[in-house]
Write a protein that holds these residues in place. Structure first.
Motif, PDB file in Angstrom:
ATOM      1  N   ARG A   1       0.826  -1.206   0.000  1.00  0.00           N
ATOM      2  CA  ARG A   1       0.000   0.000   0.000  1.00  0.00           C
ATOM      3  C   ARG A   1       0.863   1.260   0.000  1.00  0.00           C
ATOM      4  N   ASP A   2       1.885   1.253   0.855  1.00  0.00           N
ATOM      5  CA  ASP A   2       2.771   2.414   0.935  1.00  0.00           C
ATOM      6  C   ASP A   2       3.483   2.650  -0.394  1.00  0.00           C
ATOM      7  N   ALA A   3       3.923   1.563  -1.039  1.00  0.00           N
ATOM      8  CA  ALA A   3       4.632   1.691  -2.310  1.00  0.00           C
ATOM      9  C   ALA A   3       3.715   2.278  -3.380  1.00  0.00           C
ATOM     10  N   ILE A   4       2.486   1.782  -3.439  1.00  0.00           N
ATOM     11  CA  ILE A   4       1.554   2.284  -4.450  1.00  0.00           C
ATOM     12  C   ILE A   4       1.137   3.713  -4.140  1.00  0.00           C
ATOM     13  N   ALA A   5       1.008   4.048  -2.867  1.00  0.00           N
ATOM     14  CA  ALA A   5       0.665   5.431  -2.504  1.00  0.00           C
ATOM     15  C   ALA A   5       1.757   6.381  -2.976  1.00  0.00           C
ATOM     16  N   GLU A   6       3.015   5.961  -2.808  1.00  0.00           N
ATOM     17  CA  GLU A   6       4.140   6.796  -3.245  1.00  0.00           C
ATOM     18  C   GLU A   6       4.149   6.938  -4.767  1.00  0.00           C
ATOM     19  N   LEU A   7       3.911   5.838  -5.464  1.00  0.00           N
ATOM     20  CA  LEU A   7       3.885   5.886  -6.926  1.00  0.00           C
ATOM     21  C   LEU A   7       2.690   6.700  -7.428  1.00  0.00           C
ATOM     22  N   GLY A   8       1.574   6.592  -6.697  1.00  0.00           N
ATOM     23  CA  GLY A   8       0.399   7.369  -7.062  1.00  0.00           C
ATOM     24  C   GLY A   8       0.625   8.860  -6.879  1.00  0.00           C
ATOM     25  N   ASP A   9       1.337   9.222  -5.808  1.00  0.00           N
ATOM     26  CA  ASP A   9       1.637  10.644  -5.560  1.00  0.00           C
ATOM     27  C   ASP A   9       2.461  11.238  -6.698  1.00  0.00           C
ATOM     28  N   ARG A  10       3.352  10.429  -7.266  1.00  0.00           N
ATOM     29  CA  ARG A  10       4.151  10.918  -8.388  1.00  0.00           C
ATOM     30  C   ARG A  10       3.265  11.236  -9.592  1.00  0.00           C
ATOM     31  N   LEU A  11       2.222  10.415  -9.765  1.00  0.00           N
ATOM     32  CA  LEU A  11       1.306  10.653 -10.871  1.00  0.00           C
ATOM     33  C   LEU A  11       0.433  11.894 -10.640  1.00  0.00           C
ATOM     34  N   LYS A  12       0.222  12.242  -9.388  1.00  0.00           N
ATOM     35  CA  LYS A  12      -0.617  13.394  -9.059  1.00  0.00           C
ATOM     36  C   LYS A  12       0.177  14.707  -9.052  1.00  0.00           C
ATOM     37  N   SER A  13       1.508  14.593  -9.136  1.00  0.00           N
ATOM     38  CA  SER A  13       2.339  15.788  -9.056  1.00  0.00           C
ATOM     39  C   SER A  13       2.216  16.623 -10.338  1.00  0.00           C
ATOM     40  N   PRO A  14       2.510  17.938 -10.270  1.00  0.00           N
ATOM     41  CA  PRO A  14       2.411  18.814 -11.453  1.00  0.00           C
ATOM     42  C   PRO A  14       3.260  18.344 -12.631  1.00  0.00           C
ATOM     43  N   THR A  15       4.404  17.693 -12.329  1.00  0.00           N
ATOM     44  CA  THR A  15       5.291  17.252 -13.413  1.00  0.00           C
ATOM     45  C   THR A  15       4.694  16.124 -14.242  1.00  0.00           C
ATOM     46  N   ALA A  16       3.606  15.508 -13.738  1.00  0.00           N
ATOM     47  CA  ALA A  16       2.994  14.375 -14.442  1.00  0.00           C
ATOM     48  C   ALA A  16       1.880  14.796 -15.389  1.00  0.00           C
ATOM     49  N   ARG A  17       1.722  16.111 -15.600  1.00  0.00           N
ATOM     50  CA  ARG A  17       0.666  16.576 -16.500  1.00  0.00           C
ATOM     51  C   ARG A  17       0.901  16.102 -17.933  1.00  0.00           C
ATOM     52  N   GLU A  18       2.170  16.062 -18.307  1.00  0.00           N
ATOM     53  CA  GLU A  18       2.519  15.576 -19.638  1.00  0.00           C
ATOM     54  C   GLU A  18       3.207  14.219 -19.502  1.00  0.00           C
ATOM     55  N   LEU A  19       2.496  13.156 -19.785  1.00  0.00           N
ATOM     56  CA  LEU A  19       3.060  11.818 -19.627  1.00  0.00           C
ATOM     57  C   LEU A  19       3.830  11.434 -20.896  1.00  0.00           C
ATOM     58  N   ASP A  20       4.883  12.206 -21.184  1.00  0.00           N
ATOM     59  CA  ASP A  20       5.678  11.921 -22.374  1.00  0.00           C
ATOM     60  C   ASP A  20       6.773  10.914 -22.052  1.00  0.00           C
ATOM     61  N   LYS A  21       7.581  10.608 -23.038  1.00  0.00           N
ATOM     62  CA  LYS A  21       8.593   9.558 -22.859  1.00  0.00           C
ATOM     63  C   LYS A  21       9.645   9.953 -21.831  1.00  0.00           C
ATOM     64  N   TYR A  22       9.900  11.262 -21.684  1.00  0.00           N
ATOM     65  CA  TYR A  22      10.897  11.703 -20.718  1.00  0.00           C
ATOM     66  C   TYR A  22      10.386  11.485 -19.291  1.00  0.00           C
ATOM     67  N   TRP A  23       9.122  11.821 -19.093  1.00  0.00           N
ATOM     68  CA  TRP A  23       8.540  11.595 -17.773  1.00  0.00           C
ATOM     69  C   TRP A  23       8.475  10.107 -17.463  1.00  0.00           C
ATOM     70  N   MET A  24       8.112   9.296 -18.466  1.00  0.00           N
ATOM     71  CA  MET A  24       8.005   7.845 -18.268  1.00  0.00           C
ATOM     72  C   MET A  24       9.357   7.236 -17.919  1.00  0.00           C
ATOM     73  N   ALA A  25      10.421   7.748 -18.506  1.00  0.00           N
ATOM     74  CA  ALA A  25      11.766   7.232 -18.188  1.00  0.00           C
ATOM     75  C   ALA A  25      12.094   7.489 -16.720  1.00  0.00           C
ATOM     76  N   GLY A  26      11.752   8.678 -16.241  1.00  0.00           N
ATOM     77  CA  GLY A  26      11.973   8.988 -14.833  1.00  0.00           C
ATOM     78  C   GLY A  26      11.103   8.156 -13.924  1.00  0.00           C
ATOM     79  N   TYR A  27       9.898   7.870 -14.375  1.00  0.00           N
ATOM     80  CA  TYR A  27       8.971   7.068 -13.566  1.00  0.00           C
ATOM     81  C   TYR A  27       9.482   5.630 -13.431  1.00  0.00           C
ATOM     82  N   ARG A  28      10.047   5.117 -14.502  1.00  0.00           N
ATOM     83  CA  ARG A  28      10.599   3.758 -14.446  1.00  0.00           C
ATOM     84  C   ARG A  28      11.761   3.690 -13.456  1.00  0.00           C
ATOM     85  N   LYS A  29      12.589   4.730 -13.426  1.00  0.00           N
ATOM     86  CA  LYS A  29      13.686   4.753 -12.457  1.00  0.00           C
ATOM     87  C   LYS A  29      13.141   4.774 -11.033  1.00  0.00           C
TER      88      LYS A  29
END
Length: 322
Positions: A31-59
């Protein structure tokens, strides 16, 4: 020894309670892990889910997997140690009873070091993979679980993006994944069919259950070696409705030699009961007779192996006879 059987069954119940506690702790980690990953998706930087953002998300996902692996290993190791202690408890108690009933007045638990060594060795064998034919370490098995979790998260992100979902919607879908499969919405199940019936923590929970049960069972087997009056180990199947396999039902009630007891299968719930056919009175009489000079080859051989742990008890008894 009916009282001894009851102690062994009580130890198995404590293992079941421990397993349930561990299951809840594992779910919290997920739950904690998914909450943290979910928060990243809710952040302002996630408005554009382009390949650059996805690369950072994978890291970030890889780092999350590493942190989860550390927590899972720590928790599972602790639970295994507790289960191993539960496995040795009945033997410790019965040996104390035998010594006391024999008339030995000593406050020293001379077998304590032996049982502590058993517990430590049991945990180390599972951690190092020595208990299993594939020799996979616990860390390797846990990494497989967290890697599977990462693959599932990637699947949610990829499928969600194919459905043109926003970052906020993807975060909500991740939160839905934490729920029990039956409680997930129908729309969610349609979008992510591969995960429709998959509990988010299934692999880690299955691994923890198996490790805890094997730690308890192995500790039971090893600790029985110190009790010269144990003549075998009785297999008692869990007999859970619709969940007990034919092999376990076939084993139910069988008494195995201490040196030839099979371990339960993964996710097992069966109990091992040390088999002592003699009564407490017969046991104490036999031990008393041997301590006062009677011939007993079995106890002589036992003392040759475990004498270092019981020399204090024997010396105390001999001093009392002077």
């Amino acid at each position: 020894m009916n009282e001894y059987v009851q102690r062994s069954k009580a130890a198995r119940r404590r293992v079941s309670e421990l397993t349930l506690q561990q299951q809840n702790q594992i779910l919290d980690i997920y739950r904690d892990a998914i909450a943290e990953l979910g928060d990243r998706l809710k952040s302002p930087t996630a408005r554009e889910l382009d390949k650059y953002w996805m690369a950072g998300y994978r890291k970030a996902l890889i780092e999350t997997e590493k942190e989860m692996a550390k927590e899972l290993r720590k928790n599972t190791k602790g639970a295994m140690g507790q289960a191993a202690e539960y496995g040795t408890d009945p033997q410790q108690e019965i040996m104390k009873d035998i010594i006391r009933e024999t008339g030995i007045n000593t406050s020293e638990d001379s077998s304590k070091d032996f049982f502590m060594n058993v517990q430590k060795q049991v945990v180390e064998n599972i951690l190092g993979g020595n208990l299993y034919k594939d020799h996979k370490t616990l860390s390797r098995r846990i990494w497989n679980c967290t890697n599977k979790f990462g693959t599932n998260i990637q699947y949610v992100i990829t499928k969600g993006l194919a459905e043109k979902k926003s970052a906020v919607e993807l975060a909500a879908d991740l939160e839905e994944f934490v729920k029990e499969p039956a409680k997930r919405g129908w729309d969610w199940q349609k979008v992510y069919p591969r995960l429709r019936n998959a509990p988010v923590d299934y692999n880690a929970v299955r691994l923890a259950r198996t490790c805890i049960n094997h730690a308890y069972q192995t500790a039971t087997i090893q600790s029985c070696r110190i009790n010269p009056f144990v003549e075998g180990i009785e297999w008692q199947a869990a007999m859970l409705a619709g969940r007990t396999c034919p092999l376990c039902m076939e084993r139910d009630g069988q008494i195995y030699p201490v040196d030839d007891v099979p371990l339960d299968h993964p996710n097992g719930h069966c109990t091992m009961l040390p088999y002592i056919p003699k009564s407490m009175q017969e046991v104490t009489d036999e031990l008393h007779d041997w301590l006062t000079g009677g011939d007993n080859t079995a106890l002589d051989n036992w003392f040759d192996i475990f004498g270092d742990y019981f020399a204090g008890v024997k010396n105390t008894f001999e001093e009392g006879l002077k």
